[in-house]
Design a protein around this motif. Structure first.
Motif: not given
Length: 292
Positions: A52-63, A89-103
């Motif tokens: 299976e193909e995947t993409i990595l999401f991580c908690e911002p604490s990994c940044w 409920s307003v500060t939940p665990k989050v998984y994030a993935c970053c991209f850029t729109y700079n070509s």
């Protein structure tokens, strides 16, 4: 509509139950993802055609940037909440993935390479259809997550971000009076909601504006507790979202041809959509200064 240049409101996409955008609607058609060739191969399961193909999401604490971890790891126990709303409920665990729109970012080609990995640590840039990527992530999120997306906010300086949580700002000069922090008032002066929290997670110092970053957040419906540094690997169909692949010119030709063959066979890309790029080339070669 934006409330101010710090707080960004969450809006639900029309005819969707689990996909939201943060702030104003983003109008860029394409995003770009820079990563090592080794990481890209893992995403597309090279050379295993059935995995299976995947993409990595991580908690911002990994940044790696501690300024960006700052508001994910903060203590929110004293923020002003609406009645019967729990801070979790307003500060939940989050998984994030970053991209850029700079070509085309010369800095990204260098930042996202890893010399310790040799040739496999060279950088690859993937041009991605943003709409199709969002659809793929929305399908993955359908059962257990809500998907949020938005561009990073570069309006604040390093000083602003460092002191954002403080109601009163230090003057920085002896015997000079303290003064109210306008950014604190905008972010924490009223009820704190998920809008505020995700706005904080989209903050980055003004000096990094050239990155033109765009982020996706996945938040579990169950609002599970933060564990710090946890990662997930959403399943996506890379063949549907990739428009073009560019590989560092230094990548050995035999390895490049293997990768190109795999991408044309599995991802159904045309050969001319997978090319090499010389990131060190000087446009036009050596120049001669004209005589006055």
């Amino acid at each position: 509509m934006e409330e101010n240049n710090l707080l960004r409101r969450i809006h639900q996409y029309y005819k969707t139950s689990n996909r939201f955008y943060i702030g104003n609607r983003f109008n860029k058609w394409y995003l770009y993802k820079y990563m090592t060739i080794s990481s890209f191969k893992k995403c597309i399961s090279f050379p295993l055609k059935k995995k299976e193909e995947t993409i990595l999401f991580c908690e911002p604490s990994c940044w790696p940037d501690q300024f960006e971890q700052r508001f994910y790891l903060a203590d929110y126990s004293d923020v002003n909440l609406q009645e019967e709303v729990q801070v979790e409920s307003v500060t939940p665990k989050v998984y994030a993935c970053c991209f850029t729109y700079n070509s085309d970012s010369d800095a990204a080609w260098k930042v996202y390479s890893n010399k310790d990995l040799g040739a496999e640590g060279l950088c690859v840039k993937i041009k991605i259809n943003r709409s199709k990527l969002s659809q793929e992530l929305s399908i993955y999120a359908k059962e257990n997550f809500k998907l949020y997306e938005g561009p990073v906010n570069y309006n604040l300086s390093e000083f602003d971000i460092f002191h954002l949580h403080e109601k009163i700002l230090p003057s920085g000069k002896p015997k000079q009076s303290l003064h109210p922090n306008k950014w604190y008032s905008l972010m924490f002066g009223n009820y704190f909601t998920l809008d505020n929290y995700l706005s904080l997670l989209l903050l980055k110092r003004k000096a990094f504006d050239y990155e033109k970053e765009f982020r996706y957040f996945l938040i579990e419906e169950s609002l599970s507790t933060k564990k710090n540094n946890e990662k997930i690997y959403p399943k996506i169909n890379w063949a549907k979202i990739i428009e073009r692949i560019e590989v560092d010119e230094q990548y050995p030709n035999d390895d490049f041809e293997d990768l190109r063959y795999f991408c044309t066979e599995k991802l159904k890309l045309k050969e001319d959509k997978i090319t090499k790029k010389d990131i060190n080339v000087m446009p036009g070669g050596k120049i001669k200064i004209q005589k006055p």
